[in-house]
Every structure is written in structure tokens, then in C-alpha cells.
Design a protein around this motif. Structure first.
Motif, mmCIF file in Angstrom:
data_model
loop_
_atom_site.group_PDB
_atom_site.id
_atom_site.type_symbol
_atom_site.label_atom_id
_atom_site.label_comp_id
_atom_site.label_asym_id
_atom_site.label_seq_id
_atom_site.Cartn_x
_atom_site.Cartn_y
_atom_site.Cartn_z
ATOM 1 N N THR A 32 0.794 -1.161 -0.191
ATOM 2 C CA THR A 32 -0.035 -0.059 -0.102
ATOM 3 C C THR A 32 0.684 1.319 -0.012
ATOM 4 O O THR A 32 1.975 0.962 0.234
ATOM 5 C CB THR A 32 -0.851 0.060 0.998
ATOM 6 N N ARG A 38 -4.882 11.737 1.399
ATOM 7 C CA ARG A 38 -6.111 11.217 1.463
ATOM 8 C C ARG A 38 -6.679 11.401 1.975
ATOM 9 O O ARG A 38 -6.262 11.479 3.682
ATOM 10 C CB ARG A 38 -5.739 9.739 0.636
ATOM 11 N N PRO A 39 -7.682 11.222 1.982
ATOM 12 C CA PRO A 39 -8.688 11.647 3.681
ATOM 13 C C PRO A 39 -8.750 10.132 4.788
ATOM 14 O O PRO A 39 -8.816 10.609 5.370
ATOM 15 C CB PRO A 39 -10.656 11.501 2.924
ATOM 16 N N ASP A 40 -8.401 9.238 4.359
ATOM 17 C CA ASP A 40 -8.021 8.291 5.496
ATOM 18 C C ASP A 40 -6.564 7.895 5.153
ATOM 19 O O ASP A 40 -5.998 6.738 4.467
ATOM 20 C CB ASP A 40 -8.965 7.229 5.352
ATOM 21 N N PRO A 41 -5.543 8.709 5.698
ATOM 22 C CA PRO A 41 -4.294 8.761 5.572
ATOM 23 C C PRO A 41 -3.500 7.666 5.754
ATOM 24 O O PRO A 41 -3.352 7.244 6.866
ATOM 25 C CB PRO A 41 -3.471 9.962 6.170
ATOM 26 N N VAL A 42 -2.055 7.277 5.383
ATOM 27 C CA VAL A 42 -1.755 5.760 5.436
ATOM 28 C C VAL A 42 -0.133 6.961 5.585
ATOM 29 O O VAL A 42 0.851 7.569 5.078
ATOM 30 C CB VAL A 42 -1.708 4.970 4.597
ATOM 31 N N ASP A 47 -1.288 2.587 10.048
ATOM 32 C CA ASP A 47 -2.132 2.908 9.301
ATOM 33 C C ASP A 47 -2.305 2.065 8.385
ATOM 34 O O ASP A 47 -3.315 1.362 7.742
ATOM 35 C CB ASP A 47 -1.798 4.203 8.841
ATOM 36 N N LYS A 50 -4.028 -1.095 9.256
ATOM 37 C CA LYS A 50 -5.414 -0.994 9.229
ATOM 38 C C LYS A 50 -5.959 -1.543 7.428
ATOM 39 O O LYS A 50 -6.566 -1.579 7.024
ATOM 40 C CB LYS A 50 -5.841 0.192 9.672
ATOM 41 N N GLU A 51 -5.291 -0.992 6.603
ATOM 42 C CA GLU A 51 -5.229 -0.975 5.012
ATOM 43 C C GLU A 51 -5.274 -2.290 4.678
ATOM 44 O O GLU A 51 -6.106 -2.698 4.180
ATOM 45 C CB GLU A 51 -3.925 -0.243 4.222
ATOM 46 N N TYR A 54 -8.962 -4.626 9.285
ATOM 47 C CA TYR A 54 -9.643 -3.251 9.248
ATOM 48 C C TYR A 54 -9.827 -3.193 10.677
ATOM 49 O O TYR A 54 -9.630 -2.913 11.199
ATOM 50 C CB TYR A 54 -10.711 -3.513 8.318
#
Length: 102
Positions: A32, A38-42, A47, A50-51, A54
Motif C-alpha cells: 500500500t 488522502r481522507p484516510d491517510p496512511v 495505518d 489497517k489497510e 480492518y
């Protein structure tokens, strides 16, 4: 946002890096992009976990099974990991021998 990280002895933009999920055997399972904008940053390793997983319980199970996450530059990913991702099967998986009498 322009976050920087130090990898391989160089300071590079986080946005130009990937998180690679490794199996316990050493094969890459997934990738990833580090994506701070982005709105749900990595951004962090958490993080990235979680990609792929979940639920916290899933992450804990994967980590207990020996999966690990690694942040790397795009250049390193392209050179070392991408060729491995093109392979269809893990060479470390055990296969059962089929014996034929005769």
C-alpha cells in the motif's frame, strides 16, 4: 502536507514510499502506498496494518502468525519487491507429494 522520512540513509518524501506486508516465510503479501494527503491517510505503520486488516483482532492474529510491515522507498520496492509480487505462488508453501503405485 510534505512529510519526510529517513530510509536507506536518505531523507525522502513519505508520499513516495510504500508499506510492504511480508509473510512469515519472507514473501511479499501486499503493498500500500504511504498517502498522507488522502481522507484516510496512511502515514504510520499502524495505518498500513489497517489497510490490510480492518479489525484489531485480525491485525493481532496476522502479527502473531509472523506477518510484518516494512516501509521502503519506491525505488527499493520496484527493484526488490515488485518482481516477487509478479510470481503466482509462494515458493515456500509445502505441497504434498502424490505417490502412484505401479
Amino acid at each position: 502536507m510534505n512529510l519526510m522520512v529517513e530510509l536507506e540513509g536518505k531523507t525522502v518524501p513519505l508520499a513516495g514510499c510504500q508499506y510492504v506486508l511480508w509473510e512469515a516465510c519472507g514473501c511479499p503479501r501486499g503493498v500500500t502506498y504511504a498517502s498522507p494527503d488522502r481522507p484516510d491517510p496512511v502515514i504510520t505503520e499502524d495505518d498500513a496494518w489497517k489497510e490490510f486488516f480492518y479489525y484489531k483482532k485480525e491485525r493481532a492474529k496476522a502479527q502473531k502468525a509472523g506477518l510484518r510491515m516494512e516501509l521502503m522507498t519506491h525505488e527499493r520496492y520496484s527493484r526488490e519487491v515488485y518482481p516477487l509480487m509478479l510470481k503466482r505462488a509462494c515458493p515456500h508453501e509445502e505441497t504434498e507429494a502424490v505417490f502412484v503405485d505401479g
